[in-house]
Design a protein around this motif. Structure first.
Motif, PDB file in Angstrom:
ATOM      1  N   LEU B  86       0.846  -1.197   0.000  1.00  0.00           N
ATOM      2  CA  LEU B  86       0.000   0.000   0.000  1.00  0.00           C
ATOM      3  C   LEU B  86       0.881   1.247   0.000  1.00  0.00           C
ATOM      4  N   THR B  87       0.482   2.251  -0.796  1.00  0.00           N
ATOM      5  CA  THR B  87       1.274   3.472  -0.879  1.00  0.00           C
ATOM      6  C   THR B  87       0.436   4.681  -0.475  1.00  0.00           C
ATOM      7  N   GLY B  88       1.107   5.825  -0.389  1.00  0.00           N
ATOM      8  CA  GLY B  88       0.436   7.059  -0.039  1.00  0.00           C
ATOM      9  C   GLY B  88      -0.646   7.443  -1.027  1.00  0.00           C
ATOM     10  N   GLU B  89      -0.446   7.096  -2.295  1.00  0.00           N
ATOM     11  CA  GLU B  89      -1.483   7.402  -3.295  1.00  0.00           C
ATOM     12  C   GLU B  89      -2.746   6.598  -3.041  1.00  0.00           C
ATOM     13  N   ASP B  90      -2.552   5.320  -2.662  1.00  0.00           N
ATOM     14  CA  ASP B  90      -3.717   4.493  -2.317  1.00  0.00           C
ATOM     15  C   ASP B  90      -4.464   5.109  -1.141  1.00  0.00           C
ATOM     16  N   TRP B  96      -8.918   8.848   3.357  1.00  0.00           N
ATOM     17  CA  TRP B  96      -8.599   8.982   4.784  1.00  0.00           C
ATOM     18  C   TRP B  96      -7.809  10.269   5.011  1.00  0.00           C
ATOM     19  N   GLY B  97      -7.890  10.805   6.225  1.00  0.00           N
ATOM     20  CA  GLY B  97      -7.324  12.118   6.498  1.00  0.00           C
ATOM     21  C   GLY B  97      -5.895  12.099   7.013  1.00  0.00           C
ATOM     22  N   ASP B  98      -5.355  13.307   7.179  1.00  0.00           N
ATOM     23  CA  ASP B  98      -3.992  13.509   7.673  1.00  0.00           C
ATOM     24  C   ASP B  98      -3.944  13.538   9.200  1.00  0.00           C
ATOM     25  N   ILE B  99      -2.752  13.347   9.732  1.00  0.00           N
ATOM     26  CA  ILE B  99      -2.518  13.525  11.171  1.00  0.00           C
ATOM     27  C   ILE B  99      -2.597  15.023  11.486  1.00  0.00           C
ATOM     28  N   PRO B 100      -3.437  15.408  12.445  1.00  0.00           N
ATOM     29  CA  PRO B 100      -3.609  16.833  12.744  1.00  0.00           C
ATOM     30  C   PRO B 100      -2.640  17.326  13.823  1.00  0.00           C
ATOM     31  N   CYS B 101      -2.465  18.627  13.866  1.00  0.00           N
ATOM     32  CA  CYS B 101      -1.765  19.266  14.981  1.00  0.00           C
ATOM     33  C   CYS B 101      -2.820  19.968  15.826  1.00  0.00           C
ATOM     34  N   VAL B 102      -2.877  19.623  17.097  1.00  0.00           N
ATOM     35  CA  VAL B 102      -3.917  20.213  17.946  1.00  0.00           C
ATOM     36  C   VAL B 102      -3.306  20.991  19.107  1.00  0.00           C
ATOM     37  N   SER B 103      -2.033  21.381  18.969  1.00  0.00           N
ATOM     38  CA  SER B 103      -1.350  22.001  20.108  1.00  0.00           C
ATOM     39  C   SER B 103      -1.054  23.482  19.892  1.00  0.00           C
ATOM     40  N   PHE B 118       0.296  15.961   6.765  1.00  0.00           N
ATOM     41  CA  PHE B 118       0.993  14.856   7.417  1.00  0.00           C
ATOM     42  C   PHE B 118       0.201  13.562   7.199  1.00  0.00           C
ATOM     43  N   PRO B 119       0.249  13.042   5.946  1.00  0.00           N
ATOM     44  CA  PRO B 119      -0.363  11.737   5.712  1.00  0.00           C
ATOM     45  C   PRO B 119       0.543  10.648   6.293  1.00  0.00           C
TER      46      PRO B 119
END
Lengths: 163, 805
Positions: B86-90, B96-103, B118-119
């Motif tokens: 599996l790759t980032g394009e898949d 599906w979403g990216d990793i968020p920054c909540v700080s 930030f995938p």
């Protein structure tokens, strides 16, 4: 594949293994004994310490085929929750564990330290734990736990056959 | 309302006792979790094997900064056991979403910040060594590794910014082209004009650059996760070594998947340490869920230690350029500090927390009338920054305490004397610093005096002479710290069961802290139920409604206070049922040690155990005097339970004094830590044994940072410290016996009077060690040293280039 028989906590375990299988994976995956943990891949951390024919070894540093015909003791071969081995009891009494991940290896190494007769000397105990890393406790309580057993129950660590 | 009171007189100096006379609050109860962990029965994530489980493996970038030109999987497709590559394009195609920054708070100054995609797998560009470029799923780990070795990835390498120093250099290459100067954000605190005015008045100005190096958290259990997909209920289940399961559910449901949170089940059993490192979500935790859904089989991923060095988020990594203005008598007039903090290559959930929270504490324990602080978040081609035990407060304390020592040296004052002249006094409390932090209480001079006494500070000369007689240099250093602990809200639930057992459903999450003991002690004391009948449940998002987890030394404060409210709610409900059972007015019932007592009357009573069992009664209860069968009000007839909430607003401010003594071998530069003394004010103590364990563990991590640990990249961004062979961890032989003391000033900001106690050592000890080594090297004219104080760095400071024989 090679057939390997290792007596683990007194029970003969015979399995077909790939030559590259490590002893720790033999214990965890084939014997179902997951009390022995893996914390590194360079033989530094000691989480995987078990006894091989009565001596502490790092089970990530031996191939299962090398242990063929040997006796191995793991943390599961010591006490049970309601009847702890004196070393386990001492770890509890001295608060010598926090997350518990290094603990199996520390207990097995601690027994080896007492068995080898240096458990009364704090400096020697500290040096003997060189190959066992703990990130939680700062070591002092681990050292105290081992020295307590050396003082009060050295026979429980016997000649290494701790069953 | 039944009020629960627990107090220790302010200013009591305590050496923790291990004598066990009771099992309630304040007792050194031995841990409830220990028998399981001591017998190899811990429930660590890698101990779980699911039916038809596959293994996942991340193919990682070997270069620090490059465009991905081509990923060719065809050479790997015939490897036996391969299930999927599996790759980032898949990933992007599946939506599906990216990793968020909540700080990063909305009120950040300087016009916002530069957000980063930030995938979990890179698509077009890799930004640091170890960035995931493909996720391989196979029948065995060995097969997955064989596949990874055959995948061909072609990289077009780009200029690399491996370190903070490189990122700040003129004309540095840019990690993110839109982020000029590699700057993600700039945040300011204090009053620049007032600070400038202080410097105009100053009789003496001290300047220094304080470097706080990058370290790796290194919990002993490497990160591990298993993803599973239930196609019947359309739910995902993540089993993880995470230190914060509810936070992960929140991020997965809200940000990654965009589904109701009840479709995501996160479970964490025993977790082998965290220290901040495991507190956010990681790419692999998303990848195993995604791969499980795609393959229809559970997928397990286990990091090994080398992979942990590549993929775990790192801690610290800050350069502070500080100027402090003084009068000749050592009174501090003002400070100007510019902080540059290395955020790594992409923003993870907690990345901005250390720079933004840490800088709030740059006034330390001192009454500094004017300050101006600028903090810049800086991108580099290194792994993402996250919290690491202390998270910003150790960085701030190193700056303030080193500046105080440098000033003492330049002004000819003793280190304790310059501090005495500048401490915030107890009669100034509550005290708001000029950068906006309000300390509610603290007795800084008294706590320093207690530490000086415990460390035998006065008799140092004799110990130094003894060291010199053995050919070693000796030095001493002290630091007085304050930190800020306990944040946001918490929820705790208490439920009796039909047999009188009590379950605490905790929103906090313990991964070594011993909550199965400390919270159980509290419930035992408040409910009067034997400790053996109480159990703590945590870490399962299907069983526990919500929670915030454990970080920032928050659990005793927010979890304990919420638990107290939950217990009070249980007791109050029970009072109503007890009144029915006893046939008396509920207002006349007193609850004491597990007993509902008609104190004003004939002393008739019923235990909380009986009341709890009655609340589950099938047919109602028989009453005390008449023996009549009475039905129970509906809200009391389906079990006895209570929910408590607490939010730490304001937060609390643990403080204390740490003293280090060192010997240095002049021939080799080897530093031996020969004395560590700590006196902490953590407010009231729930379990002194566990507290002592927290303090000693933090001391070891602090000493590790001061003397041994450093994440090192070369100029191409390659990681040189990729295993325990190269990254020096603290070992048992590195330490003397610690001298610990407590000097409590309970806070009124929470009902327990507790303050945080889990990070004190990492905050307070590093500057004391640096100052001690500088003190030892004084004969060599050494003014300052940069951590870690390895033999090489100390020897080089003693033997500057060109001065060798």
């Amino acid at each position: 594949m090679n057939e390997v028989t290792i007596t683990v906590n007194g029970v003969p375990e015979t399995h077909q293994v790939e030559p590259r299988m490590l002893l720790v994976h033999f214990l965890r995956e084939l014997c179902g004994l997951t009390g022995t943990n893996v914390g590194c891949d360079t033989t530094q951390c000691g989480c995987c310490t078990v006894h091989l024919d009565g001596r502490a070894v790092k089970s990530c540093t031996l191939l299962a085929v090398q242990a063929d015909g040997s006796e191995v003791a793991t943390i599961e071969g010591l006490g049970t929750s309601d009847r702890l081995h004196p070393m386990q009891e001492s770890f509890r009494e001295h608060h010598a564990l926090q997350c518990g991940y290094c603990t199996s290896g520390m207990v097995m190494q601690g027994i080896d330290v007492v068995r080898s007769g240096i458990g009364h000397d704090e400096r020697a105990v500290r040096e003997a734990l060189e190959g066992n890393l703990c990130r939680c406790t700062g070591y002092q309580n681990i050292v105290d736990a081992i020295m307590d057993v050396a003082r009060n129950a050295p026979d429980s660590c016997g000649d290494g056959s701790v069953r | 309302m039944n009020k629960i009171v627990n107090e220790m007189p302010a200013g009591t100096v305590v050496t923790p006792s291990r004598q066990l006379n009771h099992s309630g609050i304040g007792a050194p109860v031995r841990r409830r979790e220990d028998p399981r962990l001591l017998t190899g029965k811990g429930r660590f994530a890698d101990n779980i094997t699911m039916t038809r489980q596959l293994r996942g493996y991340v193919l990682r970038s070997p270069v620090a900064h490059a465009k991905i030109k081509r990923i060719d999987v065809s050479p790997a497709l015939d490897v036996p056991g391969l299930v999927a590559i599996l790759t980032g394009e898949d990933y992007a195609a599946d939506g599906w979403g990216d990793i968020p920054c909540v700080s990063i708070p909305p009120n950040i100054t300087g016009g916002g910040y530069h957000a980063t995609p930030f995938p979990p797998l890179a698509t077009d560009r890799v930004l640091a060594v170890g960035t995931g470029v493909a996720f391989i799923v196979a029948e065995t780990l060995a097969a997955a590794i064989d596949v990874a070795e055959r995948i061909e990835v072609e990289y077009d390498e780009l200029p690399v910014v491996p370190t903070l120093e490189a990122a700040l250099a003129d004309n540095a290459p840019l990690v993110w082209p839109q982020a000029k100067g590699n700057r993600c954000f700039t945040h300011e605190l204090g009053d620049a004009a007032a600070a400038d005015a202080a410097f105009e008045r100053a009789e003496h100005v001290v300047r220094a650059r304080i470097r706080n190096q990058r370290v790796a958290g290194n919990p002993m259990e490497p990160r591990t996760c298993i993803g599973a997909w239930d196609p019947g209920d359309m739910r995902w289940q993540l089993t993880s070594s995470t230190a914060n399961p509810h936070r992960i559910r929140l991020i997965l449901a809200d940000q990654i998947l965009g589904v109701p949170a009840h479709r995501v089940h996160v479970v964490a059993g025993d977790v082998g340490g965290g220290f901040g490192t495991k507190g956010g979500i990681y790419p692999e935790e998303i990848l195993v869920l995604w791969a499980a859904q795609r393959t229809g089989r559970p997928v397990k991923w286990v990091s090994d230690r080398s992979e942990a060095f590549l993929s775990d988020f790192n801690g610290r990594d800050q350069i502070a350029d500080a100027e402090f203005a003084f009068n000749k008598d050592g009174t501090v007039l003002g400070a100007r500090i510019v902080v540059n903090h290395n955020l790594g290559c992409q923003l993870g959930p907690s990345t901005a927390h250390p720079p933004l929270v840490g800088t709030r504490m740059l006034s330390g324990v001192y009454a500094i009338p004017a300050m101006h602080v600028t903090v810049n978040g800086i991108f580099t081609n290194s792994r993402t920054l996250t919290t690491y035990r202390g998270a910003g407060r150790p960085e701030a304390t190193l700056v303030v305490e080193r500046m105080m020592d440098l000033a003492a040296e330049e002004l000819g004052l003793a280190p304790d004397e310059i501090r005495r002249r500048n401490f915030i006094r107890p009669n100034q409390m509550p005290y708001t610093t000029c950068i906006g932090e309000t300390y509610d209480c603290g007795e800084f001079e008294a706590i320093m005096d207690e530490a000086l006494r415990l460390a035998d500070w006065e008799d140092f000369a004799a110990r130094r002479a003894d060291s010199e007689a053995r050919g070693r240099l000796r030095g001493r250093g002290l630091a007085v710290y304050i930190e800020v602990c306990a944040t946001i809200s918490e929820r705790m639930e208490v439920r009796f069961d039909s047999a009188g057992g009590v379950t605490i459903l905790a929103g906090t999450f313990s991964y070594g802290q011993g909550h199965e003991t400390s919270f159980v002690q509290m419930a035992h004391e408040w409910l009067g139920v034997p400790i053996e009948k109480i159990r703590l449940l945590q870490g399962d998002t299907d069983k526990i409604a919500t929670g915030r987890g454990s970080f920032g030394s928050r659990s005793m404060t927010v979890g304990g206070s919420a638990l107290k409210q939950a217990c009070e709610s249980v007791i109050d409900k029970g009072t109503r049922l007890a009144a029915i059972m006893l046939e008396v007015d509920p207002a006349e019932i007193v609850f004491e040690s597990g007993l509902y007592l008609w104190k004003a009357g004939d002393q008739r009573s019923v235990t909380i155990d009986e009341v709890a069992k009655a609340s589950f009664a099938w047919k109602g209860v028989t009453t005390y005097a008449s023996g009549a069968l009475k039905s129970i009000p509906a809200d009391l007839w389906s079990g006895l339970e209570g929910i408590g909430h607490f939010s730490a607003n304001p937060q609390n401010y643990p403080n204390g004094c740490y003293i280090a003594e060192v010997e240095v071998e002049p021939e080799t530069g080897q530093v031996h830590l020969v004395g560590v003394t700590a006196v902490d004010d953590v407010g009231n103590v729930v379990n002194p044994l566990l507290l002592e364990g927290q303090i000693m563990g933090a001391i070891a991590q602090a000493a590790g940072q001061a003397l041994k640990e450093k994440v090192v990249h070369d100029e191409t961004g390659q990681l040189l410290t990729g295993a325990y062979t190269d990254y020096a961890m603290p070992q048992a032989g590195d330490f003397p016996r610690f001298k610990l003391g407590l000097r409590s000033v309970p806070t009124a900001t929470n009902p327990l009077g507790v303050k945080g106690g889990a990070e004190a050592g990492t905050v307070g000890l590093p500057p004391a060690i640096v100052s001690a080594v500088v003190d030892a090297l004084r004969p060599y004219g050494v003014r300052d040293l940069k951590m870690p104080l390895t033999p090489m760095s100390v020897w080089e400071a003693m033997n500057p280039e060109g001065e060798e024989e």
